[in-house]
Motif scaffolding. Structure first.
Motif, PDB file in Angstrom:
ATOM      1  N   ALA A   1       0.833  -1.200   0.000  1.00  0.00           N
ATOM      2  CA  ALA A   1       0.000   0.000   0.000  1.00  0.00           C
ATOM      3  C   ALA A   1       0.868   1.251   0.000  1.00  0.00           C
ATOM      4  O   ALA A   1       0.560   2.244  -0.681  1.00  0.00           O
ATOM      5  CB  ALA A   1      -0.924  -0.009   1.217  1.00  0.00           C
ATOM      6  N   ASP A   2       1.946   1.225   0.752  1.00  0.00           N
ATOM      7  CA  ASP A   2       2.863   2.364   0.799  1.00  0.00           C
ATOM      8  C   ASP A   2       3.439   2.646  -0.590  1.00  0.00           C
ATOM      9  O   ASP A   2       3.540   3.803  -1.024  1.00  0.00           O
ATOM     10  CB  ASP A   2       3.990   2.070   1.787  1.00  0.00           C
ATOM     11  N   GLU A   3       3.774   1.582  -1.290  1.00  0.00           N
ATOM     12  CA  GLU A   3       4.345   1.722  -2.630  1.00  0.00           C
ATOM     13  C   GLU A   3       3.310   2.263  -3.616  1.00  0.00           C
ATOM     14  O   GLU A   3       3.582   3.202  -4.376  1.00  0.00           O
ATOM     15  CB  GLU A   3       4.852   0.356  -3.100  1.00  0.00           C
ATOM     16  N   VAL A   4       2.109   1.671  -3.598  1.00  0.00           N
ATOM     17  CA  VAL A   4       1.060   2.069  -4.543  1.00  0.00           C
ATOM     18  C   VAL A   4       0.610   3.505  -4.305  1.00  0.00           C
ATOM     19  O   VAL A   4       0.375   4.270  -5.256  1.00  0.00           O
ATOM     20  CB  VAL A   4      -0.143   1.105  -4.429  1.00  0.00           C
ATOM     21  N   LEU A   5       0.507   3.894  -3.021  1.00  0.00           N
ATOM     22  CA  LEU A   5       0.014   5.231  -2.685  1.00  0.00           C
ATOM     23  C   LEU A   5       1.148   6.260  -2.569  1.00  0.00           C
ATOM     24  O   LEU A   5       0.888   7.411  -2.226  1.00  0.00           O
ATOM     25  CB  LEU A   5      -0.776   5.178  -1.370  1.00  0.00           C
ATOM     26  N   ARG A   6       2.371   5.802  -2.811  1.00  0.00           N
ATOM     27  CA  ARG A   6       3.545   6.687  -2.777  1.00  0.00           C
ATOM     28  C   ARG A   6       3.596   7.481  -1.468  1.00  0.00           C
ATOM     29  O   ARG A   6       3.686   8.709  -1.450  1.00  0.00           O
ATOM     30  CB  ARG A   6       3.526   7.639  -3.968  1.00  0.00           C
ATOM     31  N   ALA A   7       3.547   6.733  -0.375  1.00  0.00           N
ATOM     32  CA  ALA A   7       3.488   7.354   0.948  1.00  0.00           C
ATOM     33  C   ALA A   7       4.857   7.585   1.563  1.00  0.00           C
ATOM     34  O   ALA A   7       4.960   8.015   2.723  1.00  0.00           O
ATOM     35  CB  ALA A   7       2.639   6.502   1.889  1.00  0.00           C
ATOM     36  N   ASP A   8       5.906   7.266   0.848  1.00  0.00           N
ATOM     37  CA  ASP A   8       7.283   7.522   1.318  1.00  0.00           C
ATOM     38  C   ASP A   8       7.576   6.893   2.683  1.00  0.00           C
ATOM     39  O   ASP A   8       8.235   7.498   3.526  1.00  0.00           O
ATOM     40  CB  ASP A   8       7.545   9.029   1.379  1.00  0.00           C
ATOM     41  N   GLY A   9       7.045   5.687   2.896  1.00  0.00           N
ATOM     42  CA  GLY A   9       7.353   4.954   4.127  1.00  0.00           C
ATOM     43  C   GLY A   9       6.402   5.205   5.282  1.00  0.00           C
ATOM     44  O   GLY A   9       6.482   4.512   6.306  1.00  0.00           O
ATOM     45  N   LEU A  10       5.500   6.162   5.156  1.00  0.00           N
ATOM     46  CA  LEU A  10       4.599   6.489   6.266  1.00  0.00           C
ATOM     47  C   LEU A  10       3.597   5.373   6.551  1.00  0.00           C
ATOM     48  O   LEU A  10       3.270   5.107   7.707  1.00  0.00           O
ATOM     49  CB  LEU A  10       3.865   7.799   5.980  1.00  0.00           C
ATOM     50  N   ILE A  11       3.115   4.721   5.496  1.00  0.00           N
ATOM     51  CA  ILE A  11       2.190   3.608   5.710  1.00  0.00           C
ATOM     52  C   ILE A  11       2.946   2.385   6.212  1.00  0.00           C
ATOM     53  O   ILE A  11       2.507   1.701   7.144  1.00  0.00           O
ATOM     54  CB  ILE A  11       1.421   3.280   4.417  1.00  0.00           C
ATOM     55  N   SER A  12       4.094   2.112   5.629  1.00  0.00           N
ATOM     56  CA  SER A  12       4.899   0.975   6.107  1.00  0.00           C
ATOM     57  C   SER A  12       5.224   1.119   7.584  1.00  0.00           C
ATOM     58  O   SER A  12       5.271   0.135   8.329  1.00  0.00           O
ATOM     59  CB  SER A  12       6.192   0.873   5.297  1.00  0.00           C
ATOM     60  N   ALA A  13       5.426   2.348   8.032  1.00  0.00           N
ATOM     61  CA  ALA A  13       5.794   2.600   9.427  1.00  0.00           C
ATOM     62  C   ALA A  13       4.683   2.231  10.399  1.00  0.00           C
ATOM     63  O   ALA A  13       4.953   1.983  11.578  1.00  0.00           O
ATOM     64  CB  ALA A  13       6.178   4.069   9.605  1.00  0.00           C
ATOM     65  N   THR A  14       3.432   2.168   9.922  1.00  0.00           N
ATOM     66  CA  THR A  14       2.331   1.823  10.834  1.00  0.00           C
ATOM     67  C   THR A  14       2.426   0.374  11.309  1.00  0.00           C
ATOM     68  O   THR A  14       1.769  -0.005  12.273  1.00  0.00           O
ATOM     69  CB  THR A  14       0.962   2.049  10.166  1.00  0.00           C
ATOM     70  N   TRP A  15       3.267  -0.430  10.634  1.00  0.00           N
ATOM     71  CA  TRP A  15       3.453  -1.813  11.069  1.00  0.00           C
ATOM     72  C   TRP A  15       3.978  -1.875  12.500  1.00  0.00           C
ATOM     73  O   TRP A  15       3.680  -2.807  13.241  1.00  0.00           O
ATOM     74  CB  TRP A  15       4.394  -2.550  10.128  1.00  0.00           C
TER      75      TRP A  15
END
Length: 296
Positions: free
Chosen positions: A87-101
Motif C-alpha cells: 500500500a505504501d508503494e502504490v500510494l507513494r506514501a514515502d514509508g509512512l504507511i509501512s511505518a504503521t506496522w
C-alpha cells in the motif's frame, strides 16, 4: 492468564467469503487493538481517496480483493506487513504507511496472549507444570502447529498460523538479559506422544534438551509410574516479579482463575514445590529425554 494450549487464543469468528483472502480477525473486546487498527485503517482510506483510487482498483494494485480493502480500512481486519508495504508503494506514501506496522504488530496477537507475554517479559522467575502437552514456551513451530491442528472444531489455516506465531513470540523470554529463572515440570506421557510424526517429535525432543541445558532453565520429567501428586487436577503456573509480587494459576484451584493474593500464591507454591520434589531431578530428566531420542 494461561493461553498455552487451552487456548485463550481465539478461533476465527467469521468464515471467509468467496474470494476473500485470509486476514487476521480483530477481537471486538480488545479496545487497544481496535483503536490502533481503526486509526491505521482510516489513514489508509484517506490516502487512497486522496489519490482518487477506487477500492477495487487499489485492491488489484496491492493484490487483495475489494472486500478485504474495505475490512482493513474499517478496522475489521489486521493487515499483514506485506499489505502495508505494498500500500505504501502504490500510494507513494514515502514509508509512512509501512511505518504503521510498528503499531499494528503490537496488537496482531490476541489480547490474552499479549497479557501473558507481557507478564513473562517482566517476571524474574517462571514456573510451569504441564500435564497434557509440552509447554508452549518449549514447543517447536512444527509441534505447535500439529497440536493446534488437532483441535475440534478445527481452526482456519490463517487463525492457526496466527496462534503459532503468538506462541513462538513468547519464547523471546529466553533472549532477555538478565535472564529469568525458568522451571518446567512435564509429564512423561506427552513427551512420549509423537505429535506431528517421528521427525517432528525428534525435533521437539532436541528442543527440550537444548532449552533444558540453558543455565537459567531447569527441566524435570514427572514419570508416569509415580504416586498421586497435586498436579493431577491440571496445569500450574507461577510468575514472580522484581518487587516481590507474584501471580499464579492452577486448573484445580480458585476456579482456574489467576490469583495474586499472597496466601493463595503460597498454596500454589506448595503444590508446585511438591510436584518438583516428586519429579525426576534435572540431570535424570535430560538423560530420560536423551534415551527417548536414541530410541527413535
Amino acid at each position: 492468564m494461561s493461553v498455552d494450549d487451552g487456548e485463550a487464543e481465539q478461533r476465527g469468528a467469521e468464515a471467509h467469503e468467496p474470494g476473500d483472502e485470509p486476514g487476521w480477525e480483530v477481537d471486538p473486546d480488545d479496545e487497544w487493538g481496535v483503536a490502533v487498527l481503526t486509526t491505521v485503517g482510516r489513514q489508509l482510506k484517506l490516502r487512497r481517496e486522496a489519490t482518487g483510487m477506487r477500492a477495487s482498483d487499489f485492491g488489484k494494485a496491492v493484490g487483495y480483493g475489494e472486500d478485504m480493502v474495505f475490512k482493513i480500512e474499517g478496522g475489521k481486519r489486521i493487515p499483514r506487513q506485506e499489505y502495508l508495504d505494498k500500500a505504501d508503494e502504490v500510494l507513494r506514501a514515502d514509508g509512512l504507511i509501512s511505518a504503521t506496522w510498528e503499531d499494528v504488530k503490537k496488537v496482531r496477537y490476541p489480547k490474552k496472549v499479549r497479557e501473558l507475554g507481557w507478564l513473562e517479559a517482566k517476571a524474574v522467575e517462571i514456573g510451569l507444570y504441564e500435564c497434557n502437552t509440552v509447554a508452549g514456551l518449549l514447543q517447536t513451530p512444527e509441534h505447535a502447529r500439529a497440536v493446534i491442528q488437532g483441535a475440534q472444531p478445527p481452526y482456519s489455516p490463517d487463525d492457526m498460523e496466527r496462534m503459532v506465531a503468538a506462541r513462538l513470540a513468547r519464547q523471546s523470554v529466553y533472549d532477555r538479559d538478565p535472564a529469568p529463572s525458568i522451571h518446567f515440570v512435564l509429564e512423561e506421557a506427552p513427551i512420549r506422544r509423537q505429535v506431528g510424526g517421528t521427525m517432528v517429535w525428534r525435533q521437539q525432543l532436541e528442543r527440550l534438551l537444548e532449552v533444558g541445558r540453558l543455565n537459567n532453565v531447569t527441566l524435570q520429567v514427572m514419570p508416569t509410574n509415580t504416586e498421586a501428586h497435586p498436579g493431577m487436577d491440571g496445569r500450574i503456573e507461577l510468575l514472580k516479579f522484581p518487587d516481590g509480587a507474584a501471580v499464579g494459576r492452577s486448573d484445580g484451584m480458585f476456579n482456574g482463575r489467576p490469583v495474586n493474593e499472597p496466601r493463595h500464591v503460597r498454596l500454589l507454591e506448595l503444590q508446585y514445590g511438591t510436584i518438583r520434589a516428586q519429579a525426576l531431578p534435572p540431570r535424570e530428566s535430560l538423560a530420560f529425554i536423551e534415551r527417548l531420542l536414541g530410541e527413535t
